[in-house]
Motif scaffolding. Structure first.
Motif, mmCIF file in Angstrom:
data_model
loop_
_atom_site.group_PDB
_atom_site.id
_atom_site.type_symbol
_atom_site.label_atom_id
_atom_site.label_comp_id
_atom_site.label_asym_id
_atom_site.label_seq_id
_atom_site.Cartn_x
_atom_site.Cartn_y
_atom_site.Cartn_z
ATOM 1 N N ALA A 1 -13.062 1.659 11.731
ATOM 2 C CA ALA A 1 -11.792 1.056 11.344
ATOM 3 C C ALA A 1 -11.595 1.103 9.835
ATOM 4 C CB ALA A 1 -11.722 -0.380 11.848
ATOM 5 N N ALA A 2 -12.673 0.910 9.068
ATOM 6 C CA ALA A 2 -12.560 0.985 7.607
ATOM 7 C C ALA A 2 -12.120 2.374 7.169
ATOM 8 C CB ALA A 2 -13.895 0.611 6.964
ATOM 9 N N TYR A 3 -12.673 3.394 7.806
ATOM 10 C CA TYR A 3 -12.229 4.750 7.494
ATOM 11 C C TYR A 3 -10.769 4.956 7.880
ATOM 12 C CZ TYR A 3 -16.596 7.012 6.020
ATOM 13 O OH TYR A 3 -17.697 7.410 5.302
ATOM 14 N N ARG A 4 -10.362 4.427 9.040
ATOM 15 C CA ARG A 4 -8.970 4.567 9.469
ATOM 16 C C ARG A 4 -8.018 3.841 8.526
ATOM 17 N NH1 ARG A 4 -7.727 8.347 13.553
ATOM 18 N NH2 ARG A 4 -9.516 8.460 14.959
ATOM 19 N N ALA A 5 -8.520 2.841 7.823
ATOM 20 C CA ALA A 5 -7.703 2.121 6.845
ATOM 21 C C ALA A 5 -7.603 2.875 5.526
ATOM 22 C CB ALA A 5 -8.269 0.729 6.607
ATOM 23 N N GLY A 6 -8.211 4.054 5.459
ATOM 24 C CA GLY A 6 -8.087 4.888 4.274
ATOM 25 C C GLY A 6 -9.210 4.765 3.283
ATOM 26 N N LEU B 1 0.845 -1.186 0.000
ATOM 27 C CA LEU B 1 0.000 0.000 0.000
ATOM 28 C C LEU B 1 0.881 1.236 0.000
ATOM 29 C CD1 LEU B 1 -2.940 1.065 0.223
ATOM 30 C CD2 LEU B 1 -2.583 1.184 2.695
ATOM 31 N N ARG B 2 0.734 2.044 -1.006
ATOM 32 C CA ARG B 2 1.468 3.292 -1.071
ATOM 33 C C ARG B 2 0.618 4.386 -0.423
ATOM 34 N NH1 ARG B 2 6.630 1.912 -1.949
ATOM 35 N NH2 ARG B 2 6.881 0.607 -3.780
ATOM 36 N N THR C 1 -11.243 0.701 21.446
ATOM 37 C CA THR C 1 -11.179 2.033 20.855
ATOM 38 C C THR C 1 -9.818 2.699 21.037
ATOM 39 O OG1 THR C 1 -12.251 2.845 22.870
ATOM 40 C CG2 THR C 1 -13.652 2.502 20.949
ATOM 41 N N ASP C 2 -8.971 2.178 21.951
ATOM 42 C CA ASP C 2 -7.615 2.711 22.072
ATOM 43 C C ASP C 2 -6.824 2.536 20.778
ATOM 44 O OD1 ASP C 2 -7.982 3.449 24.735
ATOM 45 O OD2 ASP C 2 -7.238 1.520 25.495
ATOM 46 N N LEU C 3 -7.178 1.526 19.986
ATOM 47 C CA LEU C 3 -6.433 1.256 18.763
ATOM 48 C C LEU C 3 -6.637 2.332 17.701
ATOM 49 C CD1 LEU C 3 -6.291 -1.545 20.200
ATOM 50 C CD2 LEU C 3 -6.308 -2.579 17.923
ATOM 51 N N PHE C 4 -7.728 3.097 17.811
ATOM 52 C CA PHE C 4 -7.918 4.168 16.850
ATOM 53 C C PHE C 4 -6.825 5.235 16.971
ATOM 54 C CE2 PHE C 4 -12.580 2.951 17.014
ATOM 55 C CZ PHE C 4 -12.552 2.315 15.785
ATOM 56 N N GLU C 5 -6.302 5.410 18.183
ATOM 57 C CA GLU C 5 -5.262 6.405 18.411
ATOM 58 C C GLU C 5 -3.934 5.981 17.787
ATOM 59 O OE1 GLU C 5 -4.846 6.805 22.599
ATOM 60 O OE2 GLU C 5 -7.003 6.904 22.954
ATOM 61 N N THR C 6 -3.739 4.696 17.617
ATOM 62 C CA THR C 6 -2.419 4.177 17.241
ATOM 63 C C THR C 6 -2.400 3.516 15.864
ATOM 64 O OG1 THR C 6 -2.936 2.145 18.483
ATOM 65 C CG2 THR C 6 -1.701 3.859 19.622
ATOM 66 N N LEU C 7 -3.530 3.406 15.189
ATOM 67 C CA LEU C 7 -3.578 2.748 13.885
ATOM 68 C C LEU C 7 -2.985 3.679 12.833
ATOM 69 C CD1 LEU C 7 -4.505 0.354 12.141
ATOM 70 C CD2 LEU C 7 -6.733 1.485 11.917
ATOM 71 N N ARG C 8 -1.871 3.261 12.248
ATOM 72 C CA ARG C 8 -1.192 4.070 11.241
ATOM 73 C C ARG C 8 -0.800 3.177 10.075
ATOM 74 N NH1 ARG C 8 -2.897 7.103 14.362
ATOM 75 N NH2 ARG C 8 -1.919 8.811 15.502
ATOM 76 N N LEU C 9 -1.375 3.443 8.897
ATOM 77 C CA LEU C 9 -1.030 2.670 7.702
ATOM 78 C C LEU C 9 0.035 3.408 6.908
ATOM 79 C CD1 LEU C 9 -3.696 1.223 8.510
ATOM 80 C CD2 LEU C 9 -4.013 0.784 6.100
ATOM 81 N N GLY D 1 -3.952 -5.936 6.773
ATOM 82 C CA GLY D 1 -4.872 -5.659 7.868
ATOM 83 C C GLY D 1 -4.442 -6.303 9.171
ATOM 84 N N VAL D 2 -4.035 -7.555 9.110
ATOM 85 C CA VAL D 2 -3.573 -8.263 10.311
ATOM 86 C C VAL D 2 -2.337 -7.577 10.887
ATOM 87 C CG1 VAL D 2 -2.465 -10.408 11.058
ATOM 88 C CG2 VAL D 2 -4.603 -10.491 9.766
ATOM 89 N N TYR D 3 -1.406 -7.194 10.025
ATOM 90 C CA TYR D 3 -0.156 -6.570 10.479
ATOM 91 C C TYR D 3 -0.428 -5.242 11.187
ATOM 92 C CZ TYR D 3 4.439 -4.326 10.218
ATOM 93 O OH TYR D 3 5.602 -3.670 10.518
ATOM 94 N N HIS D 4 -1.196 -4.375 10.557
ATOM 95 C CA HIS D 4 -1.420 -3.056 11.143
ATOM 96 C C HIS D 4 -2.341 -3.122 12.367
ATOM 97 C CE1 HIS D 4 0.886 -0.482 8.534
ATOM 98 N NE2 HIS D 4 0.443 -1.149 7.484
#
Length: 510
Positions: free
Chosen positions: A284-289, A249-250, A502-510, A479-482
């Motif tokens: 989460a789908a939105y956080r995935a871009g 993913l670029r 919901t803590d994962l929303f703060e740290t999810l970075r693709l 998805g599994v990795y991130h």
């Protein structure tokens, strides 16, 4: 990514240093800089600005010296503790020590067990100020039971585990990199950064309590050399690691893009008992871009969606026209499927023209029932991703959860083959299996993620990546990795006991 033995990595390094114009000290500096970057990430999440770097006499200690210098130059409060007198340092390790001391860092020399025991912080009950502990005591060539000052340092590092996150360099000190067995006490790391390739011993389940989150760093050894010596463990698993997946993913976005450029995902789920599950997946789908997410939920879930996911739009609870969507996730919080929802699931898994689909939660139970009734997967295209936990996997395979956990690689492969789908078998060391193909393991994540809602986040992340145009295997692997990366970063900030989904929303970075 395949694994490599100690002999294999030594051979690859020898050729790289002698014939490929890569100075060995350059490789050490790259390794130490990678350690410092990861240590800073852990420190930032944990709210720390201090590091204690434990260094042994070999090249592993040299990596630690470089990391300490980099941390010092970045403004961290750094203390270096050395288990030998500096006169014993040789080669690149001595160069790294000279560069570190020239930068103004003078190590505390503790060359005997008594030196570690006769300090005010030797008693683990009297913990030091919180700091990231960097374990650069023993490298991959170390064999046997640690002794002397190194053994004392390992014991000390484990003693402060409750207050200090620990990062091991290349291998947790005391762990055999080839066998994955610790003949004596080994550092129980929260994270391990290893270089070039994962070491073959790390594939041994016995090694995993010492490894924590496993990161692989590229330090410039040519890939063709590494592949020459790479191996697979007996169960055939490969590791999901950054050097191989960063191309999937670029993150760069074109200037004239719009929300439709990044796909439209549909999340189908929700019930009176679980109104928030599909909402978590949509976020989460939105956080995935993903550019646009629609929610097909019952009326009872709409207030939760309106409050917690205002970016999402509503679709009919049982949508008829699916042509507007690039990806679908079905199951989060759905409860037992019946009537129109069961018919929709049958359509999604049977219609070759339907969008690529993630099947999760109660939809997996319904899919198992369809299989027993005679439904057979369409083998013409790889459209489905199944994301079961061990209990759901057992129902899909008609076995017990104990049997699934007894041989997780076999279970993952059977799921992929029986359902002609990408199978994501969740749990400690989540597996991603392709029908008749690769089996990959994610050695990230932590027990703090064993909490309600984290599975819904994974479903949403994968659906968002599918909507962006990734293939089913790439979306599952990324998805599994991130998801695991976000969970580990959140654990540094909140601790495993207090972690919530919901803590994962703060740290999810693709």
């Amino acid at each position: 990514m395949k694994w490599i033995s100690v002999v294999g990595i030594r051979e690859a390094e020898t050729v790289a240093f002698a014939q490929r114009n890569l100075p060995s000290y350059t490789a050490m500096c790259r390794a130490g800089a990678a350690v410092a970057r990861l240590a800073e990430g852990i420190a930032r999440r944990a709210g720390l600005r201090r590091a204690i770097v434990l260094c042994g006499p070999g090249n592993n200690g040299g990596d630690g010296f470089v990391a300490a210098r980099c941390l010092h130059e970045d403004g961290y409060d750094v203390e270096v503790r050395l288990t030998c007198v500096p006169a014993h340092l040789r080669g690149d390790a001595r160069l790294a020590w000279k560069d570190m001391t020239a930068a103004g860092l003078l190590p505390r020399v503790l060359p005997s067990p008594e030196a570690w025991q006769d300090t005010p912080w030797a008693d683990p009950a009297v913990s030091p100020r919180r700091a990231v502990i960097v374990d650069a005591l023993l490298g991959i060539g170390a064999k046997g039971v640690p002794s002397g000052a190194v053994a004392a340092a390992i014991h000390w590092a484990n003693g402060v585990a409750q207050v200090c996150p620990r990062l091991s360099v290349d291998v947790p000190s005391g762990l055999d990199a080839d066998s994955g067995v610790a003949p004596g006490e080994a550092v129980r790391a929260d994270a391990t950064i290893t270089f070039s390739r994962p070491k073959v011993g790390f594939a041994n389940p016995a090694a995993r309590p010492c490894l924590g989150h496993l990161t692989v760093a590229d330090i410039g050894i040519p890939n063709d050399l590494l592949e020459t010596y790479a191996v697979l463990p007996p169960d055939g698993t490969e590791l999901i690691a950054a050097p191989e997946i960063r191309h999937i993913l670029r993150p760069e976005r074109v200037l004239d893009s719009h929300k439709r450029t990044y796909g439209h995902a549909l999340i189908i789920g929700g019930s009176p008992r679980y109104p928030h599950a599909p909402v978590l997946a949509a976020q989460a789908a939105y956080r995935a871009g993903c550019g646009l997410v629609s929610l097909a939920v019952p009326d009872c879930a709409r207030p939760a969606a309106a409050f917690w996911a205002p970016e999402a739009i509503f679709a009919e609870e049982t949508p008829g026209d699916l042509a507007d969507f690039e990806a679908i996730a079905i199951g989060p919080g759905m409860g037992a499927l019946a009537g129109e929802r069961l018919a929709l699931l049958r359509r999604l898994v049977s219609d070759a023209q339907a969008p690529r689909t993630v099947v999760d939660a109660d939809a997996l139970t319904a899919l198992a029932a369809l299989r027993q009734e005679g439904w057979a997967p369409d083998g013409s295209a790889l459209r489905l991703i199944l994301t079961p936990h061990p209990g759901e996997a057992a129902r899909l395979l008609g076995v017990t959860p104990k049997e699934v956990q007894g041989d997780r690689p076999a279970a993952a492969r059977a799921l992929a083959a029986n359902y002609h789908a990408i199978a994501v078998l969740k749990g400690h060391n989540t597996l991603v299996a392709e029908p008749g193909g690769r089996l990959r393991v994610c050695m990230g994540g932590n027990p703090g993620m064993a909490t309600a809602g984290t599975g819904d986040l994974l479903t949403g992340i994968i659906a968002g990546l599918l909507a962006r145009g990734l293939g089913t295997e790439d979306a599952a692997v990324l998805g599994v990795y991130h998801h695991a990366m976000a969970g580990d970063a959140a654990s540094y900030a909140h601790g495993e006991e207090s972690l919530v989904a919901t803590d994962l929303f703060e740290t999810l970075r693709l």
